[in-house]
Design a protein around this motif. Sequence first.
Motif, PDB file in Angstrom:
ATOM      1  N   LYS A   1       0.806  -1.215   0.000  1.00 32.01           N
ATOM      2  CA  LYS A   1       0.000   0.000   0.000  1.00 32.01           C
ATOM      3  C   LYS A   1       0.844   1.272   0.000  1.00 32.01           C
ATOM      4  O   LYS A   1       0.311   2.366   0.145  1.00 32.01           O
ATOM      5  CB  LYS A   1      -0.927  -0.012   1.215  1.00 32.01           C
TER       6      LYS A   1
ATOM      7  N   ASP B   1     -15.167  10.536   4.316  1.00 33.04           N
ATOM      8  CA  ASP B   1     -14.665  10.096   3.014  1.00 33.04           C
ATOM      9  C   ASP B   1     -13.213   9.633   3.110  1.00 33.04           C
ATOM     10  O   ASP B   1     -12.834   8.617   2.518  1.00 33.04           O
ATOM     11  CB  ASP B   1     -14.761  11.245   1.995  1.00 33.04           C
ATOM     12  N   TYR B   2     -12.403  10.373   3.842  1.00 33.43           N
ATOM     13  CA  TYR B   2     -10.985  10.075   3.989  1.00 33.43           C
ATOM     14  C   TYR B   2     -10.574  10.216   5.452  1.00 33.43           C
ATOM     15  O   TYR B   2     -11.254  10.875   6.236  1.00 33.43           O
ATOM     16  CB  TYR B   2     -10.127  11.038   3.147  1.00 33.43           C
TER      17      TYR B   2
ATOM     18  N   ARG C   1     -13.277   6.113   5.126  1.00 33.99           N
ATOM     19  CA  ARG C   1     -13.498   5.096   4.098  1.00 33.99           C
ATOM     20  C   ARG C   1     -12.205   4.830   3.326  1.00 33.99           C
ATOM     21  O   ARG C   1     -11.952   3.704   2.908  1.00 33.99           O
ATOM     22  CB  ARG C   1     -14.610   5.545   3.147  1.00 33.99           C
ATOM     23  N   ILE C   2     -11.420   5.872   3.102  1.00 31.47           N
ATOM     24  CA  ILE C   2     -10.085   5.725   2.522  1.00 31.47           C
ATOM     25  C   ILE C   2      -9.106   6.353   3.502  1.00 31.47           C
ATOM     26  O   ILE C   2      -9.091   7.574   3.681  1.00 31.47           O
ATOM     27  CB  ILE C   2      -9.979   6.415   1.146  1.00 31.47           C
ATOM     28  N   THR C   3      -8.328   5.525   4.169  1.00 29.35           N
ATOM     29  CA  THR C   3      -7.409   6.015   5.193  1.00 29.35           C
ATOM     30  C   THR C   3      -5.989   6.057   4.646  1.00 29.35           C
ATOM     31  O   THR C   3      -5.496   5.080   4.070  1.00 29.35           O
ATOM     32  CB  THR C   3      -7.479   5.133   6.449  1.00 29.35           C
TER      33      THR C   3
ATOM     34  N   ARG D   1      -5.706   2.191   3.557  1.00 28.26           N
ATOM     35  CA  ARG D   1      -5.659   2.018   2.111  1.00 28.26           C
ATOM     36  C   ARG D   1      -4.311   2.436   1.527  1.00 28.26           C
ATOM     37  O   ARG D   1      -3.834   1.847   0.562  1.00 28.26           O
ATOM     38  CB  ARG D   1      -6.772   2.848   1.472  1.00 28.26           C
ATOM     39  N   ARG D   2      -3.687   3.503   2.084  1.00 30.11           N
ATOM     40  CA  ARG D   2      -2.459   4.042   1.514  1.00 30.11           C
ATOM     41  C   ARG D   2      -1.458   4.361   2.623  1.00 30.11           C
ATOM     42  O   ARG D   2      -1.843   4.818   3.694  1.00 30.11           O
ATOM     43  CB  ARG D   2      -2.747   5.310   0.701  1.00 30.11           C
TER      44      ARG D   2
END
Length: 251
Positions: A3, A168-169, A201-203, A229-230
């Motif tokens: 990731k 969202d993030y 939701r996107i970490t 996620r990243r």
Amino acid sequence: MDKVMGSAAEAVADIQPGASLAVGGFGLSGVPEVLVRALLEQGADDLRVVSNNCGVDGRGLGVLLSVGRIARVTGSYVGENKEFARQYLSGELEVELVPQGTLAERLRAGGAGIPAFYTPAGVGTQVASGGLPWRYAPDGSVAVASPAKETREFAGRRHVLEHGITTDYALVRAWRGDRHGNLVFRKSAANFNPLAAMAGRITIAEVEELVEPGALSPGAVHLPGIYVRRVVELTPPQAADKPIEKRTVRP
């Protein structure tokens, strides 16, 4: 499963105007400074931020606030930032103040898939009855006030209904992490970073020390990679940049 991103700029490139963000940190401890500054350069505005605090003038989320990129803040502490106070009192910024423990649990609940929960914190105050000024009008009147919340009695004690938070993030900072996104936080940085990471939701995580999978003991992992996620590996100077909010020294 790898990731790791090439840069912080790449990691935040798809954050759109109007996005909601859960941001880790406690005071200035554990604030994802590199990701925040990458987002500043990226240019997204009208952001909805959920964080324990909004940084200070010139550090943390304060850099986004100073150029008008944040439209709404959900937090529990808003001191130490003169620009925050100016924007709030002039009606430029919407602010939802939440008891600190309630904010932590709302983030955790959102990340765990729990839509709402009852807590005694805030019963008998405007947290429950409503009327807290979320946004002021330019003339100083209240333009948007908090709504009343449902209350219910459990074991003879009143509780107020609070809703879980998802965003969202999420932007977080970890002490150590591996390529699968498993993270370890250190000291005060562990207060809100794991909870913010769960709610997004996107970490996206910036890590001071990146290790290979298997190097972290499973028992030492504070946040499993399923939530992340990243990953962005910090340079040594970036990892060493740890400002102190109020430095106190002995004579």
